[in-house]
Design a protein around this motif. Structure first.
Motif, PDB file in Angstrom:
ATOM      1  N   LEU A  71      10.567 -32.857  18.594  1.00  0.00           N
ATOM      2  CA  LEU A  71       8.917 -32.483  18.476  1.00  0.00           C
ATOM      3  C   LEU A  71       8.261 -31.383  19.174  1.00  0.00           C
ATOM      4  CD1 LEU A  71       6.454 -33.606  18.051  1.00  0.00           C
ATOM      5  CD2 LEU A  71       6.265 -34.855  20.438  1.00  0.00           C
ATOM      6  N   ARG A  72       9.136 -30.513  19.939  1.00  0.00           N
ATOM      7  CA  ARG A  72       8.954 -29.311  20.613  1.00  0.00           C
ATOM      8  C   ARG A  72       8.985 -28.409  19.898  1.00  0.00           C
ATOM      9  NH1 ARG A  72      10.833 -30.978  25.424  1.00  0.00           N
ATOM     10  NH2 ARG A  72      13.277 -29.331  25.304  1.00  0.00           N
ATOM     11  N   GLU A  73      10.145 -28.698  19.126  1.00  0.00           N
ATOM     12  CA  GLU A  73      10.571 -27.800  18.051  1.00  0.00           C
ATOM     13  C   GLU A  73       9.955 -27.070  16.616  1.00  0.00           C
ATOM     14  OE1 GLU A  73      14.640 -27.975  17.663  1.00  0.00           O
ATOM     15  OE2 GLU A  73      15.837 -27.274  19.422  1.00  0.00           O
ATOM     16  N   ALA A  74       8.628 -29.104  16.299  1.00  0.00           N
ATOM     17  CA  ALA A  74       8.479 -29.593  14.896  1.00  0.00           C
ATOM     18  C   ALA A  74       6.698 -27.998  15.409  1.00  0.00           C
ATOM     19  CB  ALA A  74       8.046 -30.190  15.256  1.00  0.00           C
ATOM     20  N   CYS A  75       6.441 -28.406  16.432  1.00  0.00           N
ATOM     21  CA  CYS A  75       5.092 -27.832  16.894  1.00  0.00           C
ATOM     22  C   CYS A  75       5.707 -26.380  17.375  1.00  0.00           C
ATOM     23  CB  CYS A  75       4.173 -28.369  18.620  1.00  0.00           C
ATOM     24  SG  CYS A  75       4.928 -29.668  18.978  1.00  0.00           S
ATOM     25  N   ALA A 284       6.805 -39.985  14.263  1.00  0.00           N
ATOM     26  CA  ALA A 284       5.193 -39.529  13.266  1.00  0.00           C
ATOM     27  C   ALA A 284       4.675 -38.270  13.156  1.00  0.00           C
ATOM     28  CB  ALA A 284       4.111 -41.095  13.215  1.00  0.00           C
ATOM     29  N   SER A 285       4.972 -38.375  14.150  1.00  0.00           N
ATOM     30  CA  SER A 285       4.233 -36.339  14.934  1.00  0.00           C
ATOM     31  C   SER A 285       4.642 -34.850  13.985  1.00  0.00           C
ATOM     32  CB  SER A 285       3.753 -36.540  16.398  1.00  0.00           C
ATOM     33  OG  SER A 285       3.110 -37.009  17.224  1.00  0.00           O
ATOM     34  N   ILE A 286       6.350 -35.219  14.421  1.00  0.00           N
ATOM     35  CA  ILE A 286       7.127 -34.993  13.512  1.00  0.00           C
ATOM     36  C   ILE A 286       7.175 -34.885  11.995  1.00  0.00           C
ATOM     37  CG2 ILE A 286       9.730 -34.193  13.364  1.00  0.00           C
ATOM     38  CD1 ILE A 286      10.149 -35.596  16.158  1.00  0.00           C
ATOM     39  N   ALA A 287       7.105 -35.791  11.517  1.00  0.00           N
ATOM     40  CA  ALA A 287       6.527 -35.177  10.074  1.00  0.00           C
ATOM     41  C   ALA A 287       5.685 -34.860  10.423  1.00  0.00           C
ATOM     42  CB  ALA A 287       6.543 -37.351   9.806  1.00  0.00           C
ATOM     43  N   ALA A 288       3.688 -35.065  10.329  1.00  0.00           N
ATOM     44  CA  ALA A 288       2.864 -34.195  10.268  1.00  0.00           C
ATOM     45  C   ALA A 288       3.062 -33.097  10.423  1.00  0.00           C
ATOM     46  CB  ALA A 288       2.287 -35.127  11.222  1.00  0.00           C
ATOM     47  N   TRP A 289       3.658 -32.813  10.906  1.00  0.00           N
ATOM     48  CA  TRP A 289       3.641 -31.195  11.984  1.00  0.00           C
ATOM     49  C   TRP A 289       4.485 -30.224  10.912  1.00  0.00           C
ATOM     50  CZ3 TRP A 289       0.061 -29.110  14.234  1.00  0.00           C
ATOM     51  CH2 TRP A 289      -0.417 -30.004  15.746  1.00  0.00           C
TER      52      TRP A 289
END
Length: 401
Positions: A71-75, A284-289
């Motif tokens: 997730l941090r990497e996606a952000c 879900a956040s990973i997919a969105a970002w």
């Protein structure tokens, strides 16, 4: 009880309920609300699919407050695509449960109430979390006024030097709520110079950054710092969210990024506060970002909507296309003599349309409430509904001559 709780003011929507308590909306019209800035475009299916797919394993363990590395990497990857920034996901990015929660928690982390005159500077009008966070951190808010001659951008020049000297935290909102104003690089430079001189932290609230109407996207705080050679992002934290960008306000997901020296103690605070994000929400956040197509489509819908609604309203009241965000910040016509609450009550009673009085989004400072005489309209519904609301408002104003 914590005595600081007594300093909190009623939230604007509670004041709106009180204002309308004795109003009977016209039964001749279906209710339309432009009062609350809650995204109402459909949530993309792929985000819902990612959420449900994670249910099988995502509820079986406690999440880490720092979030999953993925997730941090996606952000961080999104920040690189959007702003051209190279961030360290491990030390300069931290997932949060929506920008609202983080805006509040950041003040509790950085404010030292033992220092004389602890002050938090923020815009006026403003998002009320800034004020409440200041009070509950033991600080005093200072209300920096907006300048109507500059599309209601904040007048930072009006803040006295002695206020800056005791400031520990500055909230910046760009694009702004409720005005939609975007800060240019020269203003960022001024604020960075003041931060260097006085040592305060800048919290850049950027939750409306992906809804804009010009060709060039709004400048971000970290992007401004990079352009000015401040590659360590000293005393700067940017906060963003998926709520408006991806139409998932119920997901409660965002992240903060910036100065690693601030992220570290913020993580410590959040660990004790119990602010870890659910693994299901993280998935879900990973997919969105990682997806931008739905954001482009969302922005197109807002552009279409504002292009249809703004000309109708500008013919009868003082309102113009904002730089960004999904609000119209409109002046009440002369027939109401600047009484924004009377305008809102009468509009609801006669045409069953809800708008938010601008005075509820500001505080009186130096003898003046900069929101008085204006209303905020959130164009969050589908275009047809917003157009119908605009037509009723036009009819309402014209009926007063």
């Amino acid at each position: 009880m914590n005595p600081l709780l007594s300093r909190l003011q009623p939230y604007p929507f509670e004041r709106l309920r009180q204002l309308f308590a004795t109003v009977t909306p016209s039964p001749d019209y279906p209710a339309i609300s432009l009062g609350i800035g809650e995204p109402r475009h459909a949530t993309p299916e792929f985000i819902k699919s990612a959420l449900t797919a994670a249910l099988g394993t995502g509820l079986a363990s406690y999440p880490a407050t720092a979030g999953e590395p993925t997730l941090r990497e996606a952000c961080a990857a999104w920040m690189q695509r959007r702003y051209g920034l190279e961030l360290n996901p491990a030390t300069q990015v931290l997932p949060v449960n929506g920008s609202r929660e983080a805006l509040f928690a950041l003040a509790q982390t950085v404010i030292d109430p033992a220092r004389a005159g602890a002050t938090v500077v923020h815009p006026n009008p403003f998002y009320q979390i800034y004020e409440g966070a200041a009070f509950l951190a033991g600080a005093q808010p200072y209300y920096a006024p907006s300048d109507p001659s500059r599309n209601f951008a904040v007048d930072w020049e009006s803040v006295p030097d002695d206020v800056w000297a005791r400031t520990q935290l500055l909230y910046v909102c760009s694009p702004g709520n409720p005005t939609g104003a975007v800060m240019p690089l020269a203003e960022w430079q001024k604020l960075f110079e003041l931060s260097d001189r006085h040592g305060f932290v800048i919290a850049s609230d950027e939750c409306y950054s992906e809804i804009y109407f010009r060709d060039e996207p709004p400048l971000g705080g970290l992007e401004a710092a990079m352009k000015l050679g401040r590659t360590d992002f000293r005393n700067l934290i940017a906060l963003t969210s998926l709520s408006k960008r991806s139409n998932v306000p119920g997901l409660r997901s965002g992240f903060v990024a910036g100065d690693a020296a601030l992220i570290k103690p913020f993580l410590l605070y959040r660990t004790y506060h119990g602010s870890a994000m659910s693994p299901v929400v993280q998935a879900a956040s990973i997919a969105a970002w990682n997806d931008e197509a739905h954001v482009v489509e969302n922005r197109r819908m807002y552009r279409e909507k504002f292009a249809a609604v703004t000309p109708l309203l500008s013919a009868v009241m003082d309102v113009a296309l904002p730089d960004a965000s999904f609000y119209l910040w409109a002046g009440v016509p002369a027939a109401w003599q600047g009484n924004d609450t009377a305008f809102a009550r009468e509009l609801l009673a006669q045409y069953n349309v809800t708008v938010l009085p601008g005075s509820y989004l500001a505080r009186e400072a130096a003898g003046h409430n900069p929101g008085q005489g204006r209303i905020r309209m959130a164009l969050v519904a589908e275009t047809a509904e917003c157009l119908e609301a605009a037509r009723r408002i036009v009819q309402f104003i014209q009926s007063r001559g």
